[in-house]
Design a protein around this motif. Sequence first.
Motif, PDB file in Angstrom:
ATOM      1  N   PRO A 127       0.638  -1.477  -0.098  1.00 26.84           N
ATOM      2  CA  PRO A 127      -0.639  -0.054  -0.452  1.00 26.84           C
ATOM      3  C   PRO A 127       0.919   1.559  -0.171  1.00 26.84           C
ATOM      4  O   PRO A 127      -0.219   2.142  -0.787  1.00 26.84           O
ATOM      5  CB  PRO A 127      -0.723  -0.080   1.328  1.00 26.84           C
ATOM      6  N   THR A 128       1.905   0.984   0.921  1.00 26.98           N
ATOM      7  CA  THR A 128       2.495   2.371   0.630  1.00 26.98           C
ATOM      8  C   THR A 128       3.871   2.144  -0.546  1.00 26.98           C
ATOM      9  O   THR A 128       3.115   3.898  -0.881  1.00 26.98           O
ATOM     10  CB  THR A 128       3.850   1.882   2.248  1.00 26.98           C
ATOM     11  N   LEU A 129       4.053   1.575  -1.150  1.00 25.83           N
ATOM     12  CA  LEU A 129       4.550   1.674  -2.548  1.00 25.83           C
ATOM     13  C   LEU A 129       3.574   2.514  -3.627  1.00 25.83           C
ATOM     14  O   LEU A 129       4.032   2.979  -4.197  1.00 25.83           O
ATOM     15  CB  LEU A 129       4.897   0.574  -3.176  1.00 25.83           C
ATOM     16  N   TYR A 130       2.618   1.949  -3.329  1.00 29.85           N
ATOM     17  CA  TYR A 130       1.091   2.852  -4.504  1.00 29.85           C
ATOM     18  C   TYR A 130       0.872   3.959  -3.809  1.00 29.85           C
ATOM     19  O   TYR A 130       0.119   4.230  -4.372  1.00 29.85           O
ATOM     20  CB  TYR A 130       0.538   1.966  -4.865  1.00 29.85           C
ATOM     21  N   GLY A 131       1.175   4.701  -3.074  1.00 29.55           N
ATOM     22  CA  GLY A 131       1.027   5.602  -2.377  1.00 29.55           C
ATOM     23  C   GLY A 131      -0.325   5.559  -1.512  1.00 29.55           C
ATOM     24  O   GLY A 131      -1.565   6.632  -2.001  1.00 29.55           O
ATOM     25  N   VAL A 148       7.257  -2.488   6.499  1.00 32.60           N
ATOM     26  CA  VAL A 148       6.748  -1.716   6.302  1.00 32.60           C
ATOM     27  C   VAL A 148       5.816  -0.692   6.323  1.00 32.60           C
ATOM     28  O   VAL A 148       5.217  -0.160   5.115  1.00 32.60           O
ATOM     29  CB  VAL A 148       8.030  -0.668   7.883  1.00 32.60           C
ATOM     30  N   ASN A 149       4.796  -0.119   7.217  1.00 29.14           N
ATOM     31  CA  ASN A 149       3.723   0.518   6.530  1.00 29.14           C
ATOM     32  C   ASN A 149       3.430   2.123   7.209  1.00 29.14           C
ATOM     33  O   ASN A 149       3.982   2.173   8.067  1.00 29.14           O
ATOM     34  CB  ASN A 149       1.684  -0.200   6.942  1.00 29.14           C
ATOM     35  N   VAL A 150       3.886   3.381   6.186  1.00 28.15           N
ATOM     36  CA  VAL A 150       3.648   4.188   6.738  1.00 28.15           C
ATOM     37  C   VAL A 150       2.523   4.764   6.260  1.00 28.15           C
ATOM     38  O   VAL A 150       2.569   5.163   3.923  1.00 28.15           O
ATOM     39  CB  VAL A 150       5.363   4.868   5.749  1.00 28.15           C
ATOM     40  N   THR A 173      13.855   2.409   0.197  1.00 30.50           N
ATOM     41  CA  THR A 173      13.526   1.650  -1.807  1.00 30.50           C
ATOM     42  C   THR A 173      11.600   2.202  -1.259  1.00 30.50           C
ATOM     43  O   THR A 173      10.705   1.260  -1.114  1.00 30.50           O
ATOM     44  CB  THR A 173      13.838   0.103  -1.463  1.00 30.50           C
ATOM     45  N   ILE A 174      11.580   3.577  -2.453  1.00 30.19           N
ATOM     46  CA  ILE A 174      10.129   4.080  -2.821  1.00 30.19           C
ATOM     47  C   ILE A 174      10.473   4.288  -3.727  1.00 30.19           C
ATOM     48  O   ILE A 174      11.001   5.367  -3.804  1.00 30.19           O
ATOM     49  CB  ILE A 174       9.788   5.172  -1.198  1.00 30.19           C
ATOM     50  N   THR A 546      -1.893  12.465   5.249  1.00 29.88           N
ATOM     51  CA  THR A 546      -1.924  11.286   5.289  1.00 29.88           C
ATOM     52  C   THR A 546      -1.097  11.103   3.774  1.00 29.88           C
ATOM     53  O   THR A 546      -1.246  11.965   2.630  1.00 29.88           O
ATOM     54  CB  THR A 546      -2.839  10.542   5.321  1.00 29.88           C
ATOM     55  N   LEU A 547      -0.440  10.019   3.689  1.00 31.49           N
ATOM     56  CA  LEU A 547       0.413   9.799   2.733  1.00 31.49           C
ATOM     57  C   LEU A 547      -1.120   9.812   1.284  1.00 31.49           C
ATOM     58  O   LEU A 547      -0.804  10.424  -0.257  1.00 31.49           O
ATOM     59  CB  LEU A 547       1.199   7.970   2.538  1.00 31.49           C
ATOM     60  N   GLU A 548      -2.259   8.704   1.232  1.00 34.21           N
ATOM     61  CA  GLU A 548      -3.150   8.991   0.385  1.00 34.21           C
ATOM     62  C   GLU A 548      -3.614  10.237   0.259  1.00 34.21           C
ATOM     63  O   GLU A 548      -4.105  10.907  -1.071  1.00 34.21           O
ATOM     64  CB  GLU A 548      -4.164   8.282   0.601  1.00 34.21           C
TER      65      GLU A 548
END
Length: 567
Positions: A127-131, A148-150, A173-174, A546-548
Motif C-alpha cells: 500500500p505504501t509503495l502505491y501511495g 513496513v507500512n507508512v 526503497t520507494i 496522510t500519504l494517500e
Amino acid sequence: MDNFWDIKAREIMQSFTEDKNYEKWKETVLNPWNKKTGYKDKTMENSSAMPVKELYTAGDLPRDASERIGYPGEYPFTRGIYPNMYRGRNWTMRMFSGFGTPDDTNKRLKYLIENGETGLSIAFDMPTLYGYDCDSSRAEGEVGKCGVNVSSLYDMERIFDGIDLSKVSTSMTINAPAAILTAMYFVLAEKKGIPLEKISGTVQADILKEYIAQKEWMYPPETHLRLIRDMLVYSTEHVPKWNYISVSGYHIREAGSSAVQELAFTLADGFYYIEMGINAGLKVDDFAPRTSFFFNSSINFFEEIAKFRAARRIWATVLKEKYHAKNPKSMALKFHTQTSGYTLTWQQPLNNIVRTTIEAMAAVLGGTQSLHTNSYDEAWALPTDDAVKVALRTQQIIAEETGITDVIDPLGGSYYLERLTCEMEIEAYKYFSEIEKMGGILEAVKSGYLQKEIADTSYKKQLKIERGDDIIVGVNKYVDRDEKPINTLKITDVAEKGQINSLENVKKNRDQSKVSRSLEELHKAMEDDRINLMPYIMECVRNYCTLEEISNVGREIFGEWKEPKIY
C-alpha cells in the motif's frame, strides 16, 4: 550517420587484435588433446547470450588496455572510484529491512545495528509503495506484509525512534510516492533538531525503472518525472548529502533481463535524469555527484564483476564526453548492490546461503559501495531474525576473514574479465543507440520496447531451465523428493488492525484546518509545472496529511496511466 553511441562502440571494437598464438595453441595442443580424450567441445554463453571462449589470453585485451583499465580513483574509474577502496574503508553493510508496523521495523533496525550493520535500508509494504493509506480498501490484507507500512509522518517518527539521523545514512526503497516519503524524512529531521545539511542517505525514486520492470506507479510518466526534477533541485539546494535518486537496475534484472540489459537500461535511465537536471537549469557538476545507482548481483560470477566495471567506465566516459562534466565526482559511478532474489529457491533453502555468498563476493570484487545480502529463507517469506543474521555475517566474513579486501581490485588485468568488460560496454552502447533512434528512453518505455526485450529474455531463460540446459541445483538436478517446510516469519493481521487504529488517532488529533489549507495549496502548485512541489509536500507532511491524501491531489489532476501491450 553514426551517433555518439555508435562511435563509442566502434572505438572499442577496433581496439581488438587477432591473437595468432592462441589459434596456433588451439590447433596444435587443445584440439589434439580433445580428440585424444574424446571431449567434444561445447558452445557456451553467459546470461547475456555472449559467447564464452575456453581460454582468454593477452591477445584478448584491447590495444589501449592500460588506458581503459587505468588506476583506482582515477578516470575512467574501471578499477573503483576510491584510490584505496576497501583498504581505507569497507563497503556499507546495508540490510534491506521492513515489515509489519513501524514499531516492528524499529526493533529490527536496532537489532541489525547491534549486530554490526553500518547503514539503514527501509522496505515499505505494497500500500505504501502505491501511495495508499492502511485504511484504504485497496490496502486490505497487504498492510505490513512485504515491508513496513507508512501512512503519515507519525509512522516515520516510530520507525526512527531512538535512532540518531545525523549519525546514520538511510536508504529508502520507494518510487511512486518518493517525494512524499522524502519529505517525511526531511521533516522528521527538522523535528529532531537536525539541520538538513547534516542528514545523509538515498531515496530510490527511479520511476522509469517502475514503468520498465516493477510496475508501481501512481501517475503518467511525465508527472512522476516532474516530481523527480523537483526533488533533484530541492536536494541540490538544501540537502547536500542526500542522494536524490538511486537509478535502479535491480528490479530490471529481477524482472528477467540479462546482465547487459540491466546495465544498458539502467544507465540509459541515468542519462535521462542527467539531462533532466541540465534542462532544469542546473550545472551538471552541481548535481551529478549526488546520483547513485543500485545493481543486482547474480550468480554468473565474472559476468557480474564485468558488469560493474563496465558501468563505471561507461558512466565516466559519457559524463565527460557527452555532458562535459569537469568534476571527477560527477564521473565516478557509486552504487549499492543487492544479491539476487530470483536465484533463491524454496527447494533446499540452505543452498541459498552459498548462492548469496558467491553473489556478494562478485559485488565486492566489482567495487560496490554498499551491499545487501539476501537471507536463505526469502524464497519462502520475509526473513527471520536468525536468517538475516546469517546474511549479515556473510558480508562480515568476506570483509574480515577472506583477504579479498587486502588488495585493491585484485582481479584487474584478468584477460577474461577485461575482455568481458569491453564486450559488455559494446553491447550497452548498441542499446543506447537503438533507444536514441526510437526518440529517447521515455519514448522507448511508452512503446513497450524495453519491456518486451526483458520479457523475451526471461522466456528464453525459463525454456533453458525446463529443458535442463541451465542447471539449478535442487530444482532441476540433485532434487530432494521429501522436503519439509521451514520455519518462517509470520505477519499477522494484528499489524493491519494496529495501523488502522493508529491512523484514526492521527486524524482525530491533527488540526483539520491546517490539513485542508496545505492540501489546497499543494493542489494549486501542482497545476503550475514551473513550481517546485517539495516545499508544499513538506508542509502537508508537517500538518500530518496522510500519504494517500497527498497522493490523491496528483491523481485528481493528472489521472493514472496504463502500460502498452507488448504482444
